[in-house]
Design an enzyme around this catalytic site. Structure first.
Site, mmCIF file in Angstrom:
data_model
loop_
_atom_site.group_PDB
_atom_site.id
_atom_site.type_symbol
_atom_site.label_atom_id
_atom_site.label_comp_id
_atom_site.label_asym_id
_atom_site.label_seq_id
_atom_site.Cartn_x
_atom_site.Cartn_y
_atom_site.Cartn_z
ATOM 1 C CG HIS A 30 -1.541 1.271 0.991
ATOM 2 N ND1 HIS A 30 -2.677 1.206 0.597
ATOM 3 C CD2 HIS A 30 -1.240 2.535 2.144
ATOM 4 C CE1 HIS A 30 -3.209 2.782 0.511
ATOM 5 N NE2 HIS A 30 -2.590 2.871 1.773
ATOM 6 C CG ASP A 40 -13.020 2.823 4.217
ATOM 7 O OD1 ASP A 40 -11.721 3.320 5.084
ATOM 8 O OD2 ASP A 40 -12.476 2.747 3.071
ATOM 9 N NE ARG A 66 -11.521 9.950 8.122
ATOM 10 C CZ ARG A 66 -10.706 9.121 7.952
ATOM 11 N NH1 ARG A 66 -10.796 7.950 7.369
ATOM 12 N NH2 ARG A 66 -8.968 9.735 7.348
ATOM 13 C CB SER A 70 -9.144 4.441 5.675
ATOM 14 O OG SER A 70 -9.860 4.475 4.668
ATOM 15 C CE LYS A 96 -9.082 1.768 0.967
ATOM 16 N NZ LYS A 96 -9.363 2.649 2.418
#
Length: 411
Positions: free
Chosen positions: A82, A161, A168, A183, A187
């Protein structure tokens, strides 16, 4: 449980239990807890933070709000990466097929670009026909056959999420570190990974502006991943200048093709190998060989075909998506490039149409920048610092003042 009492508890800086966090997330996802109460809770988290254990419970509750990928017994290691996002960051397009060369399974669920940072899904969709919406059954079959898929988040994965992020976004709580961590990790962990590498950016073109902020975020995400049984490593990478020499969707895919065929910019190749060796069984030399000898390139072609893309277009993508106006941005003096500001170039790409200012905006795959000079490189007067790819004269004129600010050449 009494929602106002839970808001007050967090407002006073106390630790919420696993059951209390699950209650909040389940109630919000189902609609039983209204937006205004969840907004108050998110603001309390923003100011008071969360412990690593609380963040783990929040991540788990969000992950379990939807479906979690399941694999056959004794299947290969599941690995992924990520990135916290940057300008010209196209590493996933090379990294995913490269890792699949090592008999790993790479179940990569990616996102779209929003704001100045580009998105992997938008880059993939610049390949004619590429389908990012394959279902779970087909995705699993693809893992078995070629070891990799690259898809978008479905409605079944982490619905909490999606709903909490939207809240948010309009309540000023996006920068909350526990909420960022939950978040991202919910995922990624819904992919049921064995190993995950985090590429945490810092600098002008990154969400985290300082190395210290990036280190804090990386440490928290690593801790949460470990608490949930995933082997997590991280790299901190600077984002003060664009990664590689291109910014823009089709232009970045073209640069990835160069890397997969054994070429490409050294900074991009280095980062890909740095990330790959964190989660791969293969040595760095072997990973480098797979980039040079066509093994990773063949895997990428297989991926494109498997997801309905036209792999024959990959080597001519610059012609498939060719901007009507391609103009050099010239150096006014001779010297060395002192600044090539990533954030400003990202904003210029957005103005050209290469990104989204709202979630519903259409992306122009053809626009962006190529041939971007790197900081420290020698440049002659009237030599191009970069090439601008624009759709209209108006958009071209809009970005020129930004480029003047983005670039500095020192004698």
């Amino acid at each position: 449980m009494h929602v106002p009492s839970l808001i007050e508890k967090k407002r006073e800086g106390h630790e919420l239990t696993k059951e209390e966090i699950e209650f909040l997330i389940e109630g919000f996802t189902s609609g039983a807890i209204p937006d205004y109460q969840m907004s108050s809770w998110a603001m309390a988290v923003f100011f008071k933070g969360m412990t690593p254990v609380e963040t783990q419970h929040l991540t788990t509750a969000m992950m379990e709000s939807g479906s979690v990928l399941e694999y056959p017994k004794n299947s290969p290691p599941k690995v992924d990466k990520h990135s916290t996002g940057g300008i010209g960051d196209k590493t996933s397009l090379v990294l995913a097929p490269l890792l699949a060369c090592d008999e790993n399974w790479v179940p990569m669920i990616s996102g779209r670009g929003l704001g100045i940072t580009g998105g992997t899904l938008d880059k993939l969709e610049s390949i004619p026909g590429f389908n990012i919406h394959i279902d779970e059954r087909r995705a699993l079959a693809q893992l078995k056959s070629i070891g990799v898929f690259m898809i978008g988040q479905s409605a079944d994965i982490c619905p909490a999420d999606k709903k909490l992020y939207a809240l948010r976004d309009v309540t000023g709580t996006v920068p909350s570190q526990p909420l960022i961590v939950a978040s991202i990790m919910s995922k990624k962990l819904a992919e049921s990974l064995d190993r995950l590498v985090l590429d945490v950016k810092f600098g002008t073109g990154a969400f985290m502006k300082t190395r210290k902020e990036a280190q804090q975020l990386a440490a928290t995400m690593t801790k949460v991943g470990e608490l949930m049984g995933v082997e997590v490593t991280h790299l901190l990478s600077p984002m003060d200048e664009p990664l590689g020499r291109t910014v823009g969707n089709a232009l970045e895919v073209t640069e990835c093709v160069e890397v997969l065929q054994g070429g490409g910019p050294p900074d991009l190749v280095k980062l890909i190998l740095d990330l790959a060796e964190q989660v791969s069984n293969a040595k760095r030399t072997q990973l480098g060989d797979w980039l040079k000898d066509g093994t990773a390139w063949k895997k990428f072609i297989s991926l494109v075909y498997a997801q309905d893309g036209d792999a024959s277009s990959l080597e001519k993508l610059g012609e498939v998506h060719r901007a009507p106006l391609i103009q050099p941005f010239m150096a006014k003096t001779t010297g060395k490039v002192k600044k090539m500001d990533a954030e400003t170039i990202g904003r210029a790409s957005l103005l050209l149409g290469g990104g989204r200012q709202t979630a519903d905006d259409e992306i122009d795959f053809a626009v962006g920048f190529s041939g971007i000079k790197k900081i420290g490189e020698r440049i002659e007067k009237d030599e191009p610092l970069l090439m601008v790819h624009a759709r209209t004269d108006q958009s071209l004129r809009l970005v020129l003042p930004l480029l003047e600010k983005a670039v500095e050449v020192a004698a």
